[in-house]
Design a protein around this motif. Structure first.
Motif, mmCIF file in Angstrom:
data_model
loop_
_atom_site.group_PDB
_atom_site.id
_atom_site.type_symbol
_atom_site.label_atom_id
_atom_site.label_comp_id
_atom_site.label_asym_id
_atom_site.label_seq_id
_atom_site.Cartn_x
_atom_site.Cartn_y
_atom_site.Cartn_z
ATOM 1 N N PRO A 5 0.687 -5.185 -1.548
ATOM 2 C CA PRO A 5 -0.349 -4.383 -2.224
ATOM 3 C C PRO A 5 0.254 -3.289 -3.098
ATOM 4 O O PRO A 5 1.296 -2.723 -2.779
ATOM 5 C CB PRO A 5 -1.134 -3.784 -1.058
ATOM 6 C CG PRO A 5 -0.120 -3.641 0.036
ATOM 7 C CD PRO A 5 0.833 -4.801 -0.120
ATOM 8 N N LEU A 6 -0.448 -3.015 -4.211
ATOM 9 C CA LEU A 6 -0.040 -1.937 -5.099
ATOM 10 C C LEU A 6 -1.195 -0.949 -5.254
ATOM 11 O O LEU A 6 -2.243 -1.085 -4.626
ATOM 12 C CB LEU A 6 0.415 -2.479 -6.455
ATOM 13 C CG LEU A 6 1.784 -3.184 -6.392
ATOM 14 C CD1 LEU A 6 1.574 -4.667 -6.205
ATOM 15 C CD2 LEU A 6 2.588 -2.896 -7.631
ATOM 16 N N GLY A 7 -0.977 0.065 -6.115
ATOM 17 C CA GLY A 7 -1.980 1.108 -6.290
ATOM 18 C C GLY A 7 -3.333 0.545 -6.685
ATOM 19 O O GLY A 7 -3.424 -0.431 -7.434
ATOM 20 N N MET A 8 -4.393 1.177 -6.198
ATOM 21 C CA MET A 8 -5.744 0.688 -6.441
ATOM 22 C C MET A 8 -6.110 0.758 -7.915
ATOM 23 O O MET A 8 -5.653 1.625 -8.656
ATOM 24 C CB MET A 8 -6.746 1.508 -5.630
ATOM 25 C CG MET A 8 -6.724 1.206 -4.141
ATOM 26 S SD MET A 8 -8.044 2.059 -3.245
ATOM 27 C CE MET A 8 -7.546 3.753 -3.441
ATOM 28 N N GLY A 9 -6.975 -0.176 -8.297
ATOM 29 C CA GLY A 9 -7.533 -0.156 -9.640
ATOM 30 C C GLY A 9 -8.961 0.341 -9.599
ATOM 31 O O GLY A 9 -9.349 1.085 -8.690
ATOM 32 N N ILE A 10 -9.785 -0.060 -10.580
ATOM 33 C CA ILE A 10 -11.170 0.394 -10.600
ATOM 34 C C ILE A 10 -11.930 -0.223 -9.434
ATOM 35 O O ILE A 10 -11.575 -1.280 -8.911
ATOM 36 C CB ILE A 10 -11.844 0.041 -11.941
ATOM 37 C CG1 ILE A 10 -11.841 -1.464 -12.166
ATOM 38 C CG2 ILE A 10 -11.161 0.744 -13.089
ATOM 39 C CD1 ILE A 10 -12.629 -1.875 -13.396
ATOM 40 N N ASN A 11 -12.982 0.470 -9.014
ATOM 41 C CA ASN A 11 -13.824 0.042 -7.894
ATOM 42 C C ASN A 11 -13.018 -0.113 -6.606
ATOM 43 O O ASN A 11 -13.373 -0.912 -5.741
ATOM 44 C CB ASN A 11 -14.551 -1.266 -8.229
ATOM 45 C CG ASN A 11 -15.449 -1.129 -9.432
ATOM 46 O OD1 ASN A 11 -16.062 -0.093 -9.648
ATOM 47 N ND2 ASN A 11 -15.527 -2.187 -10.242
ATOM 48 N N ARG A 12 -11.900 0.641 -6.532
ATOM 49 C CA ARG A 12 -11.052 0.667 -5.330
ATOM 50 C C ARG A 12 -10.515 -0.716 -4.961
ATOM 51 O O ARG A 12 -10.247 -1.016 -3.792
ATOM 52 C CB ARG A 12 -11.823 1.268 -4.141
ATOM 53 C CG ARG A 12 -12.341 2.670 -4.414
ATOM 54 C CD ARG A 12 -12.982 3.262 -3.179
ATOM 55 N NE ARG A 12 -12.006 3.476 -2.131
ATOM 56 C CZ ARG A 12 -11.211 4.550 -2.047
ATOM 57 N NH1 ARG A 12 -11.262 5.491 -3.003
ATOM 58 N NH2 ARG A 12 -10.388 4.692 -1.050
ATOM 59 N N TRP A 72 3.637 1.361 -5.137
ATOM 60 C CA TRP A 72 3.265 0.725 -3.878
ATOM 61 C C TRP A 72 2.101 1.452 -3.243
ATOM 62 O O TRP A 72 1.929 2.663 -3.399
ATOM 63 C CB TRP A 72 4.442 0.732 -2.887
ATOM 64 C CG TRP A 72 5.716 0.172 -3.417
ATOM 65 C CD1 TRP A 72 6.906 0.813 -3.546
ATOM 66 C CD2 TRP A 72 5.933 -1.148 -3.887
ATOM 67 N NE1 TRP A 72 7.841 -0.010 -4.074
ATOM 68 C CE2 TRP A 72 7.282 -1.236 -4.295
ATOM 69 C CE3 TRP A 72 5.129 -2.282 -4.018
ATOM 70 C CZ2 TRP A 72 7.832 -2.397 -4.816
ATOM 71 C CZ3 TRP A 72 5.678 -3.437 -4.527
ATOM 72 C CH2 TRP A 72 7.011 -3.481 -4.923
ATOM 73 N N LEU A 73 1.308 0.732 -2.513
ATOM 74 C CA LEU A 73 0.219 1.329 -1.759
ATOM 75 C C LEU A 73 0.615 1.384 -0.284
ATOM 76 O O LEU A 73 0.700 0.358 0.377
ATOM 77 C CB LEU A 73 -1.071 0.509 -1.910
ATOM 78 C CG LEU A 73 -2.288 1.039 -1.156
ATOM 79 C CD1 LEU A 73 -2.679 2.406 -1.680
ATOM 80 C CD2 LEU A 73 -3.457 0.066 -1.291
ATOM 81 N N GLY A 74 0.872 2.576 0.224
ATOM 82 C CA GLY A 74 1.230 2.713 1.642
ATOM 83 C C GLY A 74 2.676 2.362 1.907
ATOM 84 O O GLY A 74 3.000 1.231 2.295
#
Length: 319
Positions: A59-66, A93-95
């Protein structure tokens, strides 16, 4: 734990990671509120420099609408973001705790940000003296891109397509009430307002905006004949005003138009209203008052009563 068992600590080796944005995602031009799709590839780098895609589904950083984008088998992914200002979005990175073996990294996107400008309640009119008036307001989104006072051009073109010339420049403010500007016009032609664009203190580019061309016309009118009789006119005397009104080029009779009559007393510079007349459309002219109706096919006439001196002013009002 029995005596035969022992505790072993295994040190993990963190691998360097890299997020490589595609060229089209490294620098983008976007309007306020628009959605931009970023495409990239995430890889991990071993100690010998070998690059391999990160595990599928990272997973990577969130985009629109989470929505959380995840990498494919080749490490590539797509991420959509909404542009709301002159910013530098990062993709990372996400987390980090979920992937402690990957060193933190990110990709930077430079945004050439376009603020939206536009007219609201725009109106253009022309009066009987060929003066043109423009009213309306100009909006800016986002308001944070406010550049302070700026300039608007009033432009004219004979055909509405070519040779636009600036007739006036005035100062206005975005999102700050309305404007009203009046200037000498033409008998016929097209008019528009233009804001040429600019730049805010924060680096936002303000878009150029132009109103649709508006055609403003005013029919040329002329009293071909005009007379008061009998003369000289004395106070209390009943007399007749007769005239012929024409318009357009070449001139032709302009019937069924309202004509206003004015009187200027001796020693005064001011004309005072003394009546009006609108003869029937069958009459070839319209210099008249409410007193009498002109006979068909003859000049329009009026028979007011004199006060002190002969009235010599008449005026038409066109629909």
């Amino acid at each position: 734990m029995d005596a035969a068992e022992s505790q072993i600590s295994v040190a993990s080796v963190r691998r360097r990671a890299e997020i490589t944005l595609d060229p089209a995602s490294q620098k983008v031009t976007a309007r306020y509120g628009s959605v931009v799709k970023l495409t990239d590839q995430a890889v991990m780098i071993s100690e010998d420099g070998t690059r391999k895609p990160v595990p599928e589904g990272t997973p990577l950083g969130m985009g629109i609408n989470r929505v959380v984008p995840r990498t494919g088998a080749d490490g590539r992914f797509e991420r959509s973001i909404r542009i709301v200002g002159p910013q530098y979005p990062t993709t990372s990175w996400l987390g980090g705790r979920k992937h402690p073996w990957l060193e933190g990294t990110s990709g930077l996107t430079r945004v050439r940000f376009l603020a939206i400008t536009g007219f609201r309640d725009f109106k253009a009119t022309i009066d009987s003296d060929r003066r043109v008036t423009f009213t309306g307001a100009v909006d800016l989104k986002p308001a944070s891109a406010y550049p302070g006072s700026t300039e608007m051009e009033v432009q004219y073109s004979a055909d509405g397509r070519t040779n636009w010339t600036t007739r006036k420049v005035f100062t206005f403010y975005f999102n700050h009430g309305s404007f009203a500007q009046t200037l000498p016009g033409e008998a016929d032609g097209y008019w528009r307002l233009q804001y040429s664009g600019g730049k805010s203190r924060e680096g936002a580019i303000l878009e150029r905006t132009v109103t649709p061309p508006v055609r403003l016309t005013r029919t040329t009118t002329e009293f071909k004949t005009f007379n008061a009789a009998p003369e000289p006119v004395r106070k209390g005397q009943t007399f007749t005003i007769a005239g012929t009104l024409q318009h357009q080029n070449p001139a032709k009779a302009y019937g069924a138009q309202t004509v206003l009559f004015y009187f200027r007393p001796d020693g005064s510079q001011d004309f005072l209203p003394r009546g009006r007349r609108r003869p029937p459309r069958t009459a070839p002219s319209s210099a008249s008052s409410p007193r009498t109706a002109p006979a068909p096919g003859s000049p329009a006439t009026a028979t007011p009563t004199a006060s002190t001196s002969t009235p010599r002013a008449a005026r038409t009002t066109s629909p």
